[in-house]
Design an enzyme around this catalytic site. Sequence first.
Site, mmCIF file in Angstrom:
data_model
loop_
_atom_site.group_PDB
_atom_site.id
_atom_site.type_symbol
_atom_site.label_atom_id
_atom_site.label_comp_id
_atom_site.label_asym_id
_atom_site.label_seq_id
_atom_site.Cartn_x
_atom_site.Cartn_y
_atom_site.Cartn_z
ATOM 1 N N ASN A 69 0.836 -1.200 0.000
ATOM 2 C CA ASN A 69 0.000 0.000 0.000
ATOM 3 C C ASN A 69 0.867 1.245 0.000
ATOM 4 O O ASN A 69 1.978 1.248 0.530
ATOM 5 C CB ASN A 69 -0.975 -0.006 1.195
ATOM 6 C CG ASN A 69 -0.403 0.696 2.419
ATOM 7 O OD1 ASN A 69 -0.468 1.924 2.538
ATOM 8 N ND2 ASN A 69 0.184 -0.087 3.316
ATOM 9 N N CYS A 130 6.354 5.148 8.901
ATOM 10 C CA CYS A 130 5.599 4.934 7.659
ATOM 11 C C CYS A 130 6.500 5.127 6.445
ATOM 12 O O CYS A 130 7.134 6.172 6.295
ATOM 13 C CB CYS A 130 4.419 5.901 7.572
ATOM 14 S SG CYS A 130 3.511 5.655 6.041
ATOM 15 N N GLY A 217 0.984 -8.136 5.402
ATOM 16 C CA GLY A 217 0.277 -9.401 5.224
ATOM 17 C C GLY A 217 1.179 -10.587 5.529
ATOM 18 O O GLY A 217 2.359 -10.422 5.877
HETATM 19 C C1 FMN Z 1 -3.705 -0.082 4.024
HETATM 20 C C2 FMN Z 1 -2.769 0.081 5.190
HETATM 21 C C3 FMN Z 1 -2.740 1.284 5.885
HETATM 22 C C4 FMN Z 1 -1.883 1.433 6.986
HETATM 23 N N1 FMN Z 1 -1.873 2.626 7.681
HETATM 24 C C5 FMN Z 1 -1.103 2.756 8.789
HETATM 25 C C6 FMN Z 1 -1.152 3.944 9.584
HETATM 26 O O1 FMN Z 1 -1.927 4.874 9.336
HETATM 27 N N2 FMN Z 1 -0.319 4.031 10.654
HETATM 28 C C7 FMN Z 1 0.527 2.997 11.010
HETATM 29 O O2 FMN Z 1 1.260 3.124 11.998
HETATM 30 N N3 FMN Z 1 0.572 1.848 10.296
HETATM 31 C C8 FMN Z 1 -0.218 1.711 9.205
HETATM 32 N N4 FMN Z 1 -0.195 0.539 8.489
HETATM 33 C C9 FMN Z 1 0.681 -0.576 8.933
HETATM 34 C C10 FMN Z 1 -0.113 -1.615 9.744
HETATM 35 O O3 FMN Z 1 -0.675 -1.050 10.909
HETATM 36 C C11 FMN Z 1 0.789 -2.798 10.147
HETATM 37 O O4 FMN Z 1 1.858 -2.348 10.937
HETATM 38 C C12 FMN Z 1 1.373 -3.519 8.932
HETATM 39 O O5 FMN Z 1 0.439 -3.562 7.870
HETATM 40 C C13 FMN Z 1 1.806 -4.952 9.266
HETATM 41 O O6 FMN Z 1 0.724 -5.700 9.763
HETATM 42 P P1 FMN Z 1 -0.165 -6.666 8.799
HETATM 43 O O7 FMN Z 1 0.794 -7.491 8.013
HETATM 44 O O8 FMN Z 1 -1.005 -7.461 9.757
HETATM 45 O O9 FMN Z 1 -0.972 -5.761 7.920
HETATM 46 C C14 FMN Z 1 -1.030 0.374 7.378
HETATM 47 C C15 FMN Z 1 -1.080 -0.846 6.675
HETATM 48 C C16 FMN Z 1 -1.936 -1.002 5.596
HETATM 49 C C17 FMN Z 1 -1.963 -2.324 4.875
#
Ligand code: FMN
Length: 303
Positions: A69, A130, A217
Amino acid sequence: MDTTIRITDELVLKNPVMSASGTFAYGEEFSEVIDLSLLGGIVTKGLSLEPSKGNPVPRIVETPCGMINSIGLENIGIEAFLKSKLPLLGQWKTPVVVNFYGTNEDDYEILASMLDSKKDVAALEMNVSCPNIKKGGIHFGKDPDYLYSLVSKVRQATNKTLLVKLSPLASDIAEVAISVQEAGADGITCVNTIPAMAIDENTWMPVLANITGGLSGPAIKPVALYMVWEVSKHVHIPIIAAGGAASYRDVIQFMLAGASAVEIGSYALRDPFCFTTIIEGLDKYMQENALDRLEDIVGKLKT
Ligand SMILES: Cc1cc2nc3c(=O)[nH]c(=O)nc-3n(C[C@H](O)[C@H](O)[C@H](O)COP(=O)(O)O)c2cc1C
């Protein structure tokens, strides 16, 4: 069986399963399909002082076992959040963790002090990691000395439980985690997305308008697991894992590696019911393994 997880006196979770920032918005859509009071914690979309439109589209692409993303931290801004979203989130009997970010140090301090007096906010999660924004974000999160100074300032601005969310890009994540702990953070979220990109071989162009984005993911779970384990060997404050969790087995693995709780992000976009399935799976795992307290397994990896 006791699934309670104590991060701090103010942040006590009924179970270790939390939403992750950015994949749960402000909870409204998910509240139509699942009971939010079942969750251990709700983490909001990252908020900034002013509303932000984020990056141009396309800004999401699927990958094998994950997604990239480049949303770029689109959000409604702190004022609108406090007025229209927080009162709704506060209705659920689930602690609300507000994720926030700034493009400079002052933004971080101001946001923390604005959130400090809000009774419906259980904790703050400071995003210094980020990969998708030009100013701030990941650049704040890689340098241990800089991060020490930034987190110290935010610490002065709030008495709320303060979590700092780290980037997997740090050259030595343990060093960064130690700085964050020394600066007064109450916990560490580990980790944010991993910088990545996708290319269309027919157009010879990047798939994302921003060219690059962050990978998340199940594809990143082994990396996140390693980061949690690495950090847990060097700090005594609680760790909240994020990165690819999709099942109760993943949650258990993260806890064995040293995480007290686990945020579920990308997988919930594919299966919004996974929170319930995971929470039920944890109960079953505890029964099968005769565990009285889930918290007892934190950091119990046998090496
Ligand atoms: C679409 C999307 C938007 C995200 N927005 C933020 C955000 O605003 N702030 C943040 O700290 N992490 C953000 N993340 C990171 C997630 O909180 C998380 O740390 C990361 O995706 C890994 O976890 P996952 O594999 O379970 O998605 C975002 C991730 C995705 C996929």
